[in-house]
Design a protein around this motif. Structure first.
Motif, PDB file in Angstrom:
ATOM      1  N   GLY A 148      32.208  20.491  66.815  1.00 56.14           N
ATOM      2  CA  GLY A 148      32.727  21.686  67.471  1.00 56.14           C
ATOM      3  C   GLY A 148      33.071  21.516  68.936  1.00 56.14           C
ATOM      4  O   GLY A 148      33.070  22.492  69.697  1.00 56.14           O
TER       5      GLY A 148
ATOM      6  N   TYR B 160      25.353  19.764  66.579  1.00 52.34           N
ATOM      7  CA  TYR B 160      24.641  20.805  65.854  1.00 52.34           C
ATOM      8  C   TYR B 160      23.226  20.292  65.632  1.00 52.34           C
ATOM      9  O   TYR B 160      22.980  19.087  65.668  1.00 52.34           O
TER      10      TYR B 160
ATOM     11  N   ASN C 134      25.326  23.679  68.954  1.00 54.06           N
ATOM     12  CA  ASN C 134      26.350  24.513  68.327  1.00 54.06           C
ATOM     13  C   ASN C 134      25.935  24.916  66.910  1.00 54.06           C
ATOM     14  O   ASN C 134      25.107  24.265  66.278  1.00 54.06           O
ATOM     15  N   LEU C 135      26.511  25.998  66.435  1.00 58.29           N
ATOM     16  CA  LEU C 135      26.318  26.474  65.060  1.00 58.29           C
ATOM     17  C   LEU C 135      24.872  26.874  64.770  1.00 58.29           C
ATOM     18  O   LEU C 135      24.326  26.610  63.699  1.00 58.29           O
TER      19      LEU C 135
ATOM     20  N   ILE D 296      21.892  29.339  63.802  1.00 58.03           N
ATOM     21  CA  ILE D 296      21.702  30.546  62.991  1.00 58.03           C
ATOM     22  C   ILE D 296      20.831  31.518  63.783  1.00 58.03           C
ATOM     23  O   ILE D 296      19.703  31.185  64.166  1.00 58.03           O
TER      24      ILE D 296
ATOM     25  N   GLN E 137      16.412  24.244  62.378  1.00 58.61           N
ATOM     26  CA  GLN E 137      17.205  24.172  63.601  1.00 58.61           C
ATOM     27  C   GLN E 137      16.333  24.310  64.852  1.00 58.61           C
ATOM     28  O   GLN E 137      16.533  23.604  65.843  1.00 58.61           O
TER      29      GLN E 137
ATOM     30  N   MET F  50      26.296  30.303  65.289  1.00 56.58           N
ATOM     31  CA  MET F  50      27.222  30.229  64.168  1.00 56.58           C
ATOM     32  C   MET F  50      27.845  31.607  63.976  1.00 56.58           C
ATOM     33  O   MET F  50      27.150  32.618  63.967  1.00 56.58           O
TER      34      MET F  50
ATOM     35  N   ASP G  13      30.606  34.294  61.827  1.00 52.24           N
ATOM     36  CA  ASP G  13      30.930  34.550  60.421  1.00 52.24           C
ATOM     37  C   ASP G  13      32.382  34.228  60.081  1.00 52.24           C
ATOM     38  O   ASP G  13      32.820  34.404  58.940  1.00 52.24           O
TER      39      ASP G  13
ATOM     40  N   ASP H 169      36.011  31.597  61.650  1.00 52.04           N
ATOM     41  CA  ASP H 169      36.476  30.609  62.615  1.00 52.04           C
ATOM     42  C   ASP H 169      36.854  31.279  63.928  1.00 52.04           C
ATOM     43  O   ASP H 169      37.332  32.413  63.953  1.00 52.04           O
TER      44      ASP H 169
END
Length: 300
Positions: A27, A207, A236-237, A239, A256, A277, A279, A281
């Motif tokens: 990302g 991530y 990144n990403l 939850i 994570q 993250m 929902d 792009d």
């Protein structure tokens, strides 16, 4: 530990350079675009550059990005450009051979043409274009969306390996021409700026999983050998807690968080920026502005 915002702002020394590197697919482009929009919204004249031939900067911004530095519609103070590897290589080779034809016979030119047909030439051409674009005047912050880690390391180490290409350009003559000396001085200044934390922020995007973290750590250690420190790491990403509503996502979030602790242990002293993250792009300025508020809104 560094403060995130201070790593993104220009300093008294001049333009701030911010590099985003990391494993392919983590990302980097989204984070680079997000940061560029953030600094531009804060009133800093920002230039976003991509050295990654696979980058989708234009898709994330929702605007066309070309080889020329051009303003990004919808974000005052933001401009963007990309490096076209193929065109940069052709221009670089043409410049060397045109200069050589005024000095050497055709046999020498043929040898030089063969020697220029190498991956090293492509790397040098990209680096030359990188220097040209990053030296564009009038910007407070320059943000680089770089190629995957191995290519990035090679790009940043090129100033140390300039001698062979300089020798080729000089051909059979002894010593360096004035133009070659100027190029060497230019490379040296670029490397000096990269080593200066007052001018350059080097960051790794990953991530929170084992492979991207380990790859980033290895790359960070290699950069340290040429005097470039890692000041920022981007997780990144992630939850969010409110998203962990099922056993699967609860388990993933727990994992994570453990990897976040691992990142802090491996990158001691570096600032940590957390990007959730989403929902869907991230495409277009509106979504980047929304993510800007989420990621940077709570930073003092």
């Amino acid at each position: 530990m560094y403060d995130v915002e201070s790593l993104l702002h220009p300093s008294a020394k001049g333009t701030r350079q911010v590099f985003f590197a990391g494993k392919g697919g983590v990302g980097k482009t989204t984070v680079a675009c997000l940061t560029a929009v953030h600094t531009a919204r804060q009133g800093y004249r920002t230039l976003l550059l991509t050295t990654d031939p696979a980058a989708h900067t234009g898709s994330v911004l929702g605007r066309k990005v070309t080889e020329q530095v051009e303003p990004v519609d919808g974000v005052s103070g933001l401009s963007a450009a990309k490096i076209d590897q193929k065109q940069a290589t052709e221009d670089y080779k043409k410049g060397i051979l045109d200069d050589a034809r005024a000095k050497f016979d055709e046999a020498t030119i043929r040898v030089m043409t063969e020697e220029l047909a190498s991956p090293c030439t492509e790397e040098m051409a990209a680096f030359q274009r990188f220097i040209d674009l990053s030296s564009t005047p009038g910007f407070d912050v320059t943000i680089f969306d770089t190629a995957p880690t191995g290519h990035t390391l090679r790009l940043l180490e090129l100033p140390l390996d300039w001698s062979e290409q300089i020798r080729l350009k000089a051909g059979a003559t002894e010593g360096l021409s004035e133009g070659d000396r100027q190029q060497k001085d230019r490379f040296d200044r670029v490397l000096d700026a990269m080593r200066d934390p007052g001018l350059t922020t080097f960051s790794f995007v990953m991530y929170p999983e084992s492979t991207p973290i380990l790859e980033a750590q290895r790359a960070s250690e290699e950069l340290a050998t040429i005097g470039v420190a890692t000041q920022l790491v981007v997780a990144n990403l992630l939850i969010a807690e409110e998203q962990a509503t099922t056993p699967f996502f609860q388990k993933r979030r727990k994992m994570q968080l453990e990897y976040l602790d691992d990142m802090k242990r491996r990158f001691v002293g570096a600032a940590l920026l957390q990007v959730p993250m989403m929902d869907s792009d991230i495409r277009g300025i509106d979504k980047l502005d929304m993510l800007d508020k989420i990621v940077f809104g709570g930073i003092a």
